[in-house]
Design a protein around this motif. Structure first.
Motif, PDB file in Angstrom:
ATOM      1  N   ASN A 114       0.836  -1.200   0.000  1.00  0.00           N
ATOM      2  CA  ASN A 114       0.000   0.000   0.000  1.00  0.00           C
ATOM      3  C   ASN A 114       0.870   1.249   0.000  1.00  0.00           C
ATOM      4  O   ASN A 114       1.886   1.298   0.677  1.00  0.00           O
ATOM      5  CB  ASN A 114      -0.919   0.022   1.224  1.00  0.00           C
ATOM      6  N   ILE A 115       0.415   2.245  -0.756  1.00  0.00           N
ATOM      7  CA  ILE A 115       1.106   3.529  -0.803  1.00  0.00           C
ATOM      8  C   ILE A 115       0.069   4.620  -0.573  1.00  0.00           C
ATOM      9  O   ILE A 115      -1.065   4.532  -1.059  1.00  0.00           O
ATOM     10  CB  ILE A 115       1.858   3.726  -2.143  1.00  0.00           C
ATOM     11  N   GLU A 116       0.442   5.606   0.216  1.00  0.00           N
ATOM     12  CA  GLU A 116      -0.464   6.707   0.547  1.00  0.00           C
ATOM     13  C   GLU A 116       0.275   8.029   0.348  1.00  0.00           C
ATOM     14  O   GLU A 116       1.400   8.185   0.800  1.00  0.00           O
ATOM     15  CB  GLU A 116      -0.922   6.566   1.993  1.00  0.00           C
ATOM     16  N   PHE A 117      -0.387   8.953  -0.351  1.00  0.00           N
ATOM     17  CA  PHE A 117       0.176  10.269  -0.631  1.00  0.00           C
ATOM     18  C   PHE A 117      -0.604  11.327   0.138  1.00  0.00           C
ATOM     19  O   PHE A 117      -1.840  11.274   0.184  1.00  0.00           O
ATOM     20  CB  PHE A 117       0.083  10.597  -2.130  1.00  0.00           C
ATOM     21  N   THR A 118       0.085  12.301   0.716  1.00  0.00           N
ATOM     22  CA  THR A 118      -0.565  13.418   1.417  1.00  0.00           C
ATOM     23  C   THR A 118       0.083  14.719   0.956  1.00  0.00           C
ATOM     24  O   THR A 118       1.307  14.839   0.937  1.00  0.00           O
ATOM     25  CB  THR A 118      -0.415  13.279   2.943  1.00  0.00           C
ATOM     26  N   TYR A 119      -0.765  15.672   0.550  1.00  0.00           N
ATOM     27  CA  TYR A 119      -0.293  16.990   0.144  1.00  0.00           C
ATOM     28  C   TYR A 119      -1.243  18.036   0.711  1.00  0.00           C
ATOM     29  O   TYR A 119      -2.313  17.713   1.217  1.00  0.00           O
ATOM     30  CB  TYR A 119      -0.209  17.107  -1.388  1.00  0.00           C
ATOM     31  N   THR A 120      -0.866  19.292   0.642  1.00  0.00           N
ATOM     32  CA  THR A 120      -1.699  20.393   1.122  1.00  0.00           C
ATOM     33  C   THR A 120      -2.352  21.054  -0.085  1.00  0.00           C
ATOM     34  O   THR A 120      -1.666  21.467  -1.024  1.00  0.00           O
ATOM     35  CB  THR A 120      -0.843  21.423   1.892  1.00  0.00           C
ATOM     36  N   ASN A 121      -3.704  21.147  -0.058  1.00  0.00           N
ATOM     37  CA  ASN A 121      -4.403  21.741  -1.198  1.00  0.00           C
ATOM     38  C   ASN A 121      -4.325  23.266  -1.164  1.00  0.00           C
ATOM     39  O   ASN A 121      -3.724  23.848  -0.255  1.00  0.00           O
ATOM     40  CB  ASN A 121      -5.853  21.242  -1.279  1.00  0.00           C
ATOM     41  N   SER A 122      -4.943  23.918  -2.138  1.00  0.00           N
ATOM     42  CA  SER A 122      -4.849  25.377  -2.260  1.00  0.00           C
ATOM     43  C   SER A 122      -5.522  26.111  -1.103  1.00  0.00           C
ATOM     44  O   SER A 122      -5.266  27.294  -0.887  1.00  0.00           O
ATOM     45  CB  SER A 122      -5.465  25.835  -3.580  1.00  0.00           C
ATOM     46  N   THR A 128      -5.341  13.367   1.458  1.00  0.00           N
ATOM     47  CA  THR A 128      -4.669  12.073   1.409  1.00  0.00           C
ATOM     48  C   THR A 128      -5.415  11.150   0.457  1.00  0.00           C
ATOM     49  O   THR A 128      -6.638  11.103   0.466  1.00  0.00           O
ATOM     50  CB  THR A 128      -4.609  11.440   2.813  1.00  0.00           C
ATOM     51  N   TYR A 129      -4.677  10.441  -0.358  1.00  0.00           N
ATOM     52  CA  TYR A 129      -5.243   9.421  -1.239  1.00  0.00           C
ATOM     53  C   TYR A 129      -4.214   8.317  -1.378  1.00  0.00           C
ATOM     54  O   TYR A 129      -3.043   8.498  -1.057  1.00  0.00           O
ATOM     55  CB  TYR A 129      -5.632  10.002  -2.610  1.00  0.00           C
ATOM     56  N   GLY A 130      -4.646   7.173  -1.844  1.00  0.00           N
ATOM     57  CA  GLY A 130      -3.695   6.087  -1.970  1.00  0.00           C
ATOM     58  C   GLY A 130      -4.291   4.872  -2.620  1.00  0.00           C
ATOM     59  O   GLY A 130      -5.380   4.916  -3.193  1.00  0.00           O
ATOM     60  N   GLY A 131      -3.566   3.773  -2.518  1.00  0.00           N
ATOM     61  CA  GLY A 131      -3.972   2.515  -3.111  1.00  0.00           C
ATOM     62  C   GLY A 131      -2.837   1.517  -3.000  1.00  0.00           C
ATOM     63  O   GLY A 131      -2.079   1.527  -2.033  1.00  0.00           O
ATOM     64  N   THR A 132      -2.712   0.702  -4.018  1.00  0.00           N
ATOM     65  CA  THR A 132      -1.679  -0.328  -4.019  1.00  0.00           C
ATOM     66  C   THR A 132      -0.654  -0.017  -5.105  1.00  0.00           C
ATOM     67  O   THR A 132      -0.918   0.742  -6.031  1.00  0.00           O
ATOM     68  CB  THR A 132      -2.283  -1.718  -4.270  1.00  0.00           C
ATOM     69  N   PHE A 133       0.521  -0.628  -4.964  1.00  0.00           N
ATOM     70  CA  PHE A 133       1.567  -0.442  -5.964  1.00  0.00           C
ATOM     71  C   PHE A 133       2.317  -1.737  -6.167  1.00  0.00           C
ATOM     72  O   PHE A 133       2.276  -2.653  -5.337  1.00  0.00           O
ATOM     73  CB  PHE A 133       2.536   0.676  -5.556  1.00  0.00           C
ATOM     74  N   SER A 134       3.002  -1.810  -7.296  1.00  0.00           N
ATOM     75  CA  SER A 134       3.857  -2.942  -7.610  1.00  0.00           C
ATOM     76  C   SER A 134       5.095  -2.396  -8.306  1.00  0.00           C
ATOM     77  O   SER A 134       4.985  -1.689  -9.315  1.00  0.00           O
ATOM     78  CB  SER A 134       3.129  -3.932  -8.518  1.00  0.00           C
ATOM     79  N   TYR A 135       6.255  -2.709  -7.761  1.00  0.00           N
ATOM     80  CA  TYR A 135       7.519  -2.261  -8.340  1.00  0.00           C
ATOM     81  C   TYR A 135       8.196  -3.455  -8.986  1.00  0.00           C
ATOM     82  O   TYR A 135       8.304  -4.529  -8.384  1.00  0.00           O
ATOM     83  CB  TYR A 135       8.413  -1.673  -7.246  1.00  0.00           C
ATOM     84  N   LEU A 140      12.105  -2.059 -14.590  1.00  0.00           N
ATOM     85  CA  LEU A 140      12.304  -0.655 -14.236  1.00  0.00           C
ATOM     86  C   LEU A 140      10.974   0.100 -14.267  1.00  0.00           C
ATOM     87  O   LEU A 140      10.838   1.154 -14.891  1.00  0.00           O
ATOM     88  CB  LEU A 140      13.315   0.007 -15.182  1.00  0.00           C
ATOM     89  N   SER A 141       9.967  -0.475 -13.596  1.00  0.00           N
ATOM     90  CA  SER A 141       8.628   0.104 -13.667  1.00  0.00           C
ATOM     91  C   SER A 141       7.933   0.103 -12.310  1.00  0.00           C
ATOM     92  O   SER A 141       8.261  -0.671 -11.415  1.00  0.00           O
ATOM     93  CB  SER A 141       7.775  -0.660 -14.670  1.00  0.00           C
ATOM     94  N   LEU A 142       6.953   0.984 -12.226  1.00  0.00           N
ATOM     95  CA  LEU A 142       6.116   1.115 -11.042  1.00  0.00           C
ATOM     96  C   LEU A 142       4.672   1.192 -11.519  1.00  0.00           C
ATOM     97  O   LEU A 142       4.350   2.023 -12.373  1.00  0.00           O
ATOM     98  CB  LEU A 142       6.491   2.389 -10.272  1.00  0.00           C
ATOM     99  N   SER A 143       3.827   0.309 -11.015  1.00  0.00           N
ATOM    100  CA  SER A 143       2.396   0.343 -11.312  1.00  0.00           C
ATOM    101  C   SER A 143       1.672   0.736 -10.039  1.00  0.00           C
ATOM    102  O   SER A 143       2.027   0.275  -8.952  1.00  0.00           O
ATOM    103  CB  SER A 143       1.891  -1.031 -11.753  1.00  0.00           C
ATOM    104  N   MET A 144       0.668   1.604 -10.173  1.00  0.00           N
ATOM    105  CA  MET A 144      -0.123   1.999  -9.009  1.00  0.00           C
ATOM    106  C   MET A 144      -1.602   1.965  -9.370  1.00  0.00           C
ATOM    107  O   MET A 144      -1.989   2.391 -10.461  1.00  0.00           O
ATOM    108  CB  MET A 144       0.247   3.415  -8.550  1.00  0.00           C
ATOM    109  N   ILE A 145      -2.410   1.450  -8.447  1.00  0.00           N
ATOM    110  CA  ILE A 145      -3.865   1.510  -8.565  1.00  0.00           C
ATOM    111  C   ILE A 145      -4.327   2.370  -7.409  1.00  0.00           C
ATOM    112  O   ILE A 145      -4.194   1.997  -6.244  1.00  0.00           O
ATOM    113  CB  ILE A 145      -4.501   0.110  -8.518  1.00  0.00           C
ATOM    114  N   LEU A 146      -4.853   3.562  -7.747  1.00  0.00           N
ATOM    115  CA  LEU A 146      -5.185   4.564  -6.732  1.00  0.00           C
ATOM    116  C   LEU A 146      -6.668   4.922  -6.772  1.00  0.00           C
ATOM    117  O   LEU A 146      -7.342   4.705  -7.777  1.00  0.00           O
ATOM    118  CB  LEU A 146      -4.348   5.827  -6.951  1.00  0.00           C
ATOM    119  N   ASN A 147      -7.120   5.500  -5.678  1.00  0.00           N
ATOM    120  CA  ASN A 147      -8.481   6.042  -5.575  1.00  0.00           C
ATOM    121  C   ASN A 147      -9.559   5.014  -5.913  1.00  0.00           C
ATOM    122  O   ASN A 147     -10.525   5.319  -6.603  1.00  0.00           O
ATOM    123  CB  ASN A 147      -8.631   7.294  -6.455  1.00  0.00           C
TER     124      ASN A 147
END
Length: 181
Positions: A114-122, A128-135, A140-147
């Motif tokens: 699982n990967i979760e991203f957090t940023y500050t909006n305007s 915060t949003y996130g999902g799963t990832f596969s490296y 040499l690739s990264l796949s992410m399924i988010l939201n």
């Protein structure tokens, strides 16, 4: 961005795809290499995971508008994952009146797959949003399924290590990557 606007935006996007070849990525050195190996140990990821990726695939599943995904051809930009948990996203999506830019800077966390991203909006509020990832180190690739939502809606991203765009690989609709054409 509301869901309807996103679907309308994606439905009107250009069909032109592009690819760019750039210099190979530099190997981390000094403090960066040390931080990458420390975080890599904590997450089970190799130091090569941390760095800059280029967006190559962006699919949007919205069951309210059909079972097939919307493939946003011509997606571009970069995602940089810092070894200490910072990230910078510069996503570009072509549209009928020019490119749309989605830029974010924030923090990310990894727990298992699982990967979760957090940023500050305007408005100064954390988002915060996130999902799963596969490296895949060999690809040499990264796949992410988010939201992902309860109705099956989701976004699938295929990214490649910056500088490796010429390596032949394909991303399936579920985000899995396969080497070769």
């Amino acid at each position: 961005m509301n869901k309807l606007f996103c679907v309308l935006l994606l439905a009107t996007m250009s069909e032109a795809a592009h690819c760019q070849t750039i210099a190979p990525p530099k190997k981390p050195t000094g403090a960066t290499a040390s931080a990458a190996s420390q975080l890599g140990w904590a997450t089970g990821l190799p130091p090569k995971f941390f760095g800059t990726y280029t967006y190559t695939v962006y699919l949007v599943y919205d069951p309210a508008h059909g079972q097939k995904p919307t493939n946003t051809r011509g997606v571009g930009g970069t995602l940089t994952l810092g070894a200490a948990g910072s990230y910078e996203k510069k996503l570009q999506i072509p549209g009928p009146y020019g490119s749309y830019h989605f830029d974010e800077t924030g923090r990310y966390t990894i727990k298992g797959q699982n990967i979760e991203f957090t940023y500050t909006n305007s408005k100064g509020k954390p988002v915060t949003y996130g999902g799963t990832f596969s490296y895949s180190e060999p690809a040499l690739s990264l796949s992410m399924i988010l939201n992902q939502d309860a109705n099956g809606g989701r976004e699938v991203f295929g990214l490649v290590v910056k500088g490796s765009e010429s390596v032949k690989r394909t991303f399936n609709d579920d985000g899995t990557v396969k080497l070769g054409s």
